[in-house]
Design a protein around this motif. Structure first.
Motif, PDB file in Angstrom:
ATOM      1  N   PHE A  38       0.858  -1.213   0.004  1.00 42.85           N
ATOM      2  CA  PHE A  38       0.207  -0.192   0.064  1.00 42.85           C
ATOM      3  C   PHE A  38       0.837   1.349   0.000  1.00 42.85           C
ATOM      4  CE2 PHE A  38      -1.889   2.987   2.799  1.00 42.85           C
ATOM      5  CZ  PHE A  38      -2.928   3.641   2.096  1.00 42.85           C
ATOM      6  N   ILE A  39       1.935   1.220   0.910  1.00 44.12           N
ATOM      7  CA  ILE A  39       2.625   2.522   0.859  1.00 44.12           C
ATOM      8  C   ILE A  39       3.439   2.704  -0.389  1.00 44.12           C
ATOM      9  CG2 ILE A  39       4.586   3.435   2.152  1.00 44.12           C
ATOM     10  CD1 ILE A  39       3.621   1.855   4.693  1.00 44.12           C
ATOM     11  N   LEU A  40       3.854   1.501  -0.992  1.00 43.84           N
ATOM     12  CA  LEU A  40       4.766   1.625  -2.119  1.00 43.84           C
ATOM     13  C   LEU A  40       4.076   2.264  -3.464  1.00 43.84           C
ATOM     14  CD1 LEU A  40       6.936  -1.661  -1.804  1.00 43.84           C
ATOM     15  CD2 LEU A  40       7.856   0.883  -2.148  1.00 43.84           C
ATOM     16  N   ALA A  41       2.465   1.520  -3.446  1.00 44.61           N
ATOM     17  CA  ALA A  41       1.783   2.175  -4.207  1.00 44.61           C
ATOM     18  C   ALA A  41       1.439   3.692  -4.308  1.00 44.61           C
ATOM     19  CB  ALA A  41       0.398   1.302  -4.305  1.00 44.61           C
ATOM     20  N   PHE A  42       1.308   4.157  -2.938  1.00 45.62           N
ATOM     21  CA  PHE A  42       1.212   5.595  -2.774  1.00 45.62           C
ATOM     22  C   PHE A  42       2.328   6.357  -3.362  1.00 45.62           C
ATOM     23  CE2 PHE A  42       2.271   8.893   0.437  1.00 45.62           C
ATOM     24  CZ  PHE A  42       1.283   9.902  -0.212  1.00 45.62           C
ATOM     25  N   ILE A  43       3.491   5.911  -2.872  1.00 49.42           N
ATOM     26  CA  ILE A  43       4.816   6.682  -3.247  1.00 49.42           C
ATOM     27  C   ILE A  43       4.993   6.643  -4.991  1.00 49.42           C
ATOM     28  CG2 ILE A  43       7.295   6.522  -3.263  1.00 49.42           C
ATOM     29  CD1 ILE A  43       6.946   5.297  -0.330  1.00 49.42           C
ATOM     30  N   ARG A  45       2.631   6.404  -7.079  1.00 50.48           N
ATOM     31  CA  ARG A  45       1.668   7.252  -7.936  1.00 50.48           C
ATOM     32  C   ARG A  45       1.409   8.737  -7.091  1.00 50.48           C
ATOM     33  NH1 ARG A  45      -2.020   4.270 -11.153  1.00 50.48           N
ATOM     34  NH2 ARG A  45      -1.233   1.945 -11.330  1.00 50.48           N
ATOM     35  N   ARG A  46       2.334   8.995  -6.560  1.00 51.04           N
ATOM     36  CA  ARG A  46       2.382  10.416  -5.745  1.00 51.04           C
ATOM     37  C   ARG A  46       1.901  11.423  -6.926  1.00 51.04           C
ATOM     38  NH1 ARG A  46       7.394   8.915  -5.943  1.00 51.04           N
ATOM     39  NH2 ARG A  46       9.255  10.459  -6.476  1.00 51.04           N
ATOM     40  N   HIS A  47       1.637  12.758  -6.558  1.00 50.39           N
ATOM     41  CA  HIS A  47       1.275  13.915  -7.351  1.00 50.39           C
ATOM     42  C   HIS A  47       2.744  14.406  -7.483  1.00 50.39           C
ATOM     43  CE1 HIS A  47      -3.078  13.814  -8.231  1.00 50.39           C
ATOM     44  NE2 HIS A  47      -3.105  13.394  -6.981  1.00 50.39           N
ATOM     45  N   PRO A  48       3.193  15.048  -8.378  1.00 53.45           N
ATOM     46  CA  PRO A  48       4.391  15.834  -8.785  1.00 53.45           C
ATOM     47  C   PRO A  48       4.593  16.780  -7.547  1.00 53.45           C
ATOM     48  CG  PRO A  48       3.092  15.550 -10.667  1.00 53.45           C
ATOM     49  CD  PRO A  48       2.013  15.139  -9.712  1.00 53.45           C
TER      50      PRO A  48
END
Length: 372
Positions: A38-43, A45-48
Motif C-alpha cells: 500500500f505504501i509503495l503504491a502511494f509513493i 503514484r504520488r502527485h508531482p
C-alpha cells in the motif's frame, strides 16, 4: 487514495525544495507485505507536487534501489531491539534534513513516540495510521505491552494531529472513541495485478499437476496469521484427497509446521516473493484463518485475481468486495468445518475472470487510483 492522504499536508509552513510539500513515511520495514504494498503504491503514484522520503526501522528492503532511483530518500533509523538509539536516529534525521510538512507514521505501538519527536521538531502535520484490530495489550508480552499502549495513547492525545485507520475495527481497537478518526481503506494497484507468466507454467515450476486442487495462502510467519490452525485444516484436506497441494507465499519458517513424511511433496513453501500475483493465479482457493487483521491486503488481492476465499470472522466484513467469492467462518469452528468450506469454495465455486473481478474494485475505496 493518494490525495486522500496527501491532502492532510495543506499547511502554512514553508515548502521544501522545488516548492514541493515534503512527506516522510515512517515504517517498521519496507518488505513485501500488504502494508508495504500500500505504501509503495502511494509513493509510486504520488502527485508531482509532493516529495516523499521513507524512514525505516530495518535495513532490509528489496525496494531501496527503486525508491532511490525515483528520487525517494531512504533512511534507516535503527532497530526495534534498541528503541532509544532508534528514536535518537529519527531525531537526527528530522534535524538534518530539510523541513518536512507531514510525518506519516505506520509503526504499530510506536506512532506516538515518532510523532512526538516530529512535534518537537515543529512538523505541522503528524498522521498516525492504524492497520490492526488488536491492541498490543493482547500480545503475549502483556505487562510490557499494556505499558507501551498506555504511553502511546497519552502521546497520541497530545501530539498527533490526524488519526487514520484502515478499517472500522482498526479505528475502534487502537484509537477508541475519544478523538475523530478517518477511515481510509488501503487501496491496491489493480494495474499491477497482471501475471508475468501463465498458471500452467507456475504449476510446472512447482511440480503440480494441472488437475490438482491447490489451496493457497500469503502471509508472514506470525502468530496473528494462525498458521498452526492452517496446518490442522491442511491435514484434513490432505487425508481426504491426495491430489490436494498447498502453496504458501511468505516466510520459509512456515515449512516447519508440515511433516514431510505426512505431506510428501504436496506442500510448497515459497518464501518471500515480489511477484505474488504469479502464484495467486495458480491457486484454486485462498485460505486465510487469521486471528487478527486490520484490513488484509492479501485477501483483497486474492479477490481481485478472482479467487474464492475462505477467511476467519476475526477479519472485518469490509474486506468483502467480490461477495460471491467469499466464505467467512468462525474462528472457533472445528477444522473439519473449515475443510468443508475450502472444498466447497475451491471445487464448486467458479473463479471469476480476473478482469471482471478487478472491475468490481475499480472506482471503489479499495482502488489506489481514487483521489488522484
Amino acid at each position: 487514495m493518494v490525495s486522500a492522504i496527501s491532502r492532510f499536508g495543506r499547511s502554512d509552513r514553508k515548502e521544501g525544495p522545488a516548492g514541493k510539500i515534503r512527506i516522510l513515511e515512517v515504517v517498521g520495514r519496507l518488505g513485501v507485505g500488504g502494508l508495504e504494498a500500500f505504501i509503495l503504491a502511494f509513493i509510486r503514484r504520488r502527485h508531482p507536487e509532493f516529495s516523499v522520503d521513507v524512514a525505516a526501522c530495518s535495513t532490509v528492503s528489496p525496494y531501496k534501489e527503486e525508491l532511490r532511483a525515483a528520487g525517494v530518500g531512504f533512511f534507516v533509523c535503527g532497530r526495534f531491539s534498541r528503541p532509544f538509539r532508534m528514536f535518537r536516529a529519527f531525531w537526527r534525521l528530522l534535524r538534518t534534513q530539510p523541513p518536512y510538512d507531514i510525518v506519516h507514521s505506520h509503526v504499530r505501538g510506536f506512532n506516538g513516540v515518532f510523532l512526538t519527536i516530529a512535534a518537537i521538531q515543529k512538523v505541522p502535520v503528524r498522521i498516525s495510521h492504524s492497520y490492526t484490530n488488536m491492541p498490543d495489550a493482547d500480545s503475549r508480552w502483556a505487562l510490557r505491552a499494556r505499558v507501551k499502549v498506555l504511553v502511546d495513547r497519552v502521546l497520541h492525545n497530545r501530539f498527533v494531529t490526524e488519526r487514520v485507520a484502515c478499517s472500522l475495527s482498526a479505528r475502534a481497537e487502537v484509537f477508541g472513541d475519544d478523538f475523530p478518526v478517518k477511515v481510509l481503506h488501503c487501496g491496491i494497484d489493480l494495474d499491477a495485478l497482471n501475471p508475468a507468466t501463465s498458471r500452467d507454467s507456475i504449476r510446472r515450476e512447482l511440480g503440480i499437476e494441472r488437475t490438482a486442487f491447490v489451496v493457497g495462502h500469503v502471509g508472514r510467519f506470525t502468530e496473528a496469521k494462525n498458521h498452526v490452525f492452517f496446518e490442522k485444516i491442511a491435514r484434513i484436506l490432505h487425508a481426504r484427497s491426495g491430489d490436494t497441494h498447498f502453496v504458501l507465499v511468505g516466510d520459509e519458517a512456515i515449512a516447519g509446521l508440515f511433516d514431510p513424511v505426512t505431506y510428501r511433496d504436496t506442500v510448497h513453501v515459497l518464501g518471500v516473493k515480489t511477484n505474488v500475483v504469479d502464484y495467486l493465479q495458480t491457486m484454486d482457493v485462498f485460505l486465510f484463518p487469521s486471528l487478527t487483521e486490520g484490513l488484509p491486503m492479501a485477501l483483497l488481492e486474492a479477490q481481485a485475481m478472482g479467487l474464492p476465499c475462505v477467511y476467519s470472522d476475526a477479519i472485518t466484513e469490509e474486506a468483502e468486495v467480490c461477495k460471491r467469492l467469499m466464505c467467512r467462518i468462525p474462528l472457533d469452528a472445528a477444522p473439519e468445518r473449515w475443510a468443508d468450506a475450502v472444498e466447497l469454495m475451491g471445487r464448486k465455486t467458479p473463479r471469476l475472470d480476473p478482469e471482471n473481478a478487478r472491475a468490481l474494485f475499480r472506482g471503489s475505496s479499495f482502488d489506489i487510483e481514487i483521489g488522484r
